[in-house]
Enzyme design. Structure first.
Site, PDB file in Angstrom:
ATOM      1  CE  LYS A 173      58.770 -80.198  22.915  1.00  0.00           C
ATOM      2  NZ  LYS A 173      58.512 -80.173  21.460  1.00  0.00           N
TER       3      LYS A 173
ATOM      4  CG  ASP B  77      53.323 -78.282  21.496  1.00  0.00           C
ATOM      5  OD1 ASP B  77      52.729 -77.192  21.679  1.00  0.00           O
ATOM      6  OD2 ASP B  77      52.735 -79.342  21.238  1.00  0.00           O
TER       7      ASP B  77
END
Length: 209
Positions: free
Chosen positions: A120, A138
């Protein structure tokens, strides 16, 4: 959800916000990297408060490395998991200086080799700093992708893969920012603002009834 609906959704996002970007405040690619590492399980607002003084006093990998773990902690102690994050940031600064001449690499493998940098975080840096069409998933994007039907998936990686598959190419670069902002301010976890949502009529989820 079909191709036409997805295209219309992102066309509306683009019309509303033609140049979306992160809400993290930074002055260099290195500072962006540090801010994103700090943002794990923390809000952008809390990160910006901490990094305002940190980046003023120690704006480069060399300067932060000179602080050491003990010196870095007071700057970031208001952020969750600050002990682990401090250790990772110091290690990352050392690697950047030793292996990358103090520069943040623009390749996924090299980024993910840095302590505290997962998929991420790498996606955010590649997208925001290097203009690559990556999409970091997220909690906000995971929720929006599933709730709206844009790219449902049971895991963040599955959602990321589906977004990359279904988001029209011309919107991939900015999709991450549009989706996170939409999830943060409109399609919130509790009491989503469906009545004022610009994609309400295209969404598979609705509170209109």
């Amino acid at each position: 959800m079909n191709k036409e609906k997805r295209s219309e959704i992102f066309a509306r996002f683009e019309q509303q916000n033609p140049a979306p970007t992160t809400e993290l405040v930074y002055g260099s690619t290195f500072q962006l990297l540090v801010a994103v590492i700090l943002s794990a399980q923390a809000t952008d607002v809390s990160v910006n408060k901490a990094t305002k003084l940190l980046f003023k006093d120690a704006p480069t990998p060399k300067r932060i490395l000179e602080l050491g773990v003990a010196g870095l902690k007071p700057y970031i102690q208001s952020i969750g998991l600050y002990n682990t994050k401090a250790e990772n940031i110091i290690k990352t600064c050392d690697i950047l200086l030793q292996q990358h001449k103090g520069q943040v690499p623009d390749e996924r493998a090299a980024l993910e080799a840095l302590p505290g940098v997962g998929r991420k975080t790498a996606n955010v840096v590649l997208n925001t700093a290097f203009d690559q069409p990556t999409i970091a998933v997220d909690t906000h994007i995971f929720r929006v992708a599933n709730r709206t039907g844009i790219a449902p998936g049971k895991t963040p990686l599955a959602v990321e893969e589906n977004l990359l598959k279904y988001v029209p190419n011309q919107y991939k670069k900015d999709a991450h920012h549009w989706l996170i902002l939409h999830g943060r301010y409109v399609c919130t976890a509790r009491s989503p603002k469906c009545a004022t949502c610009i994609i309400n009529d295209l969404c598979e989820y609705s509170l209109r009834t």
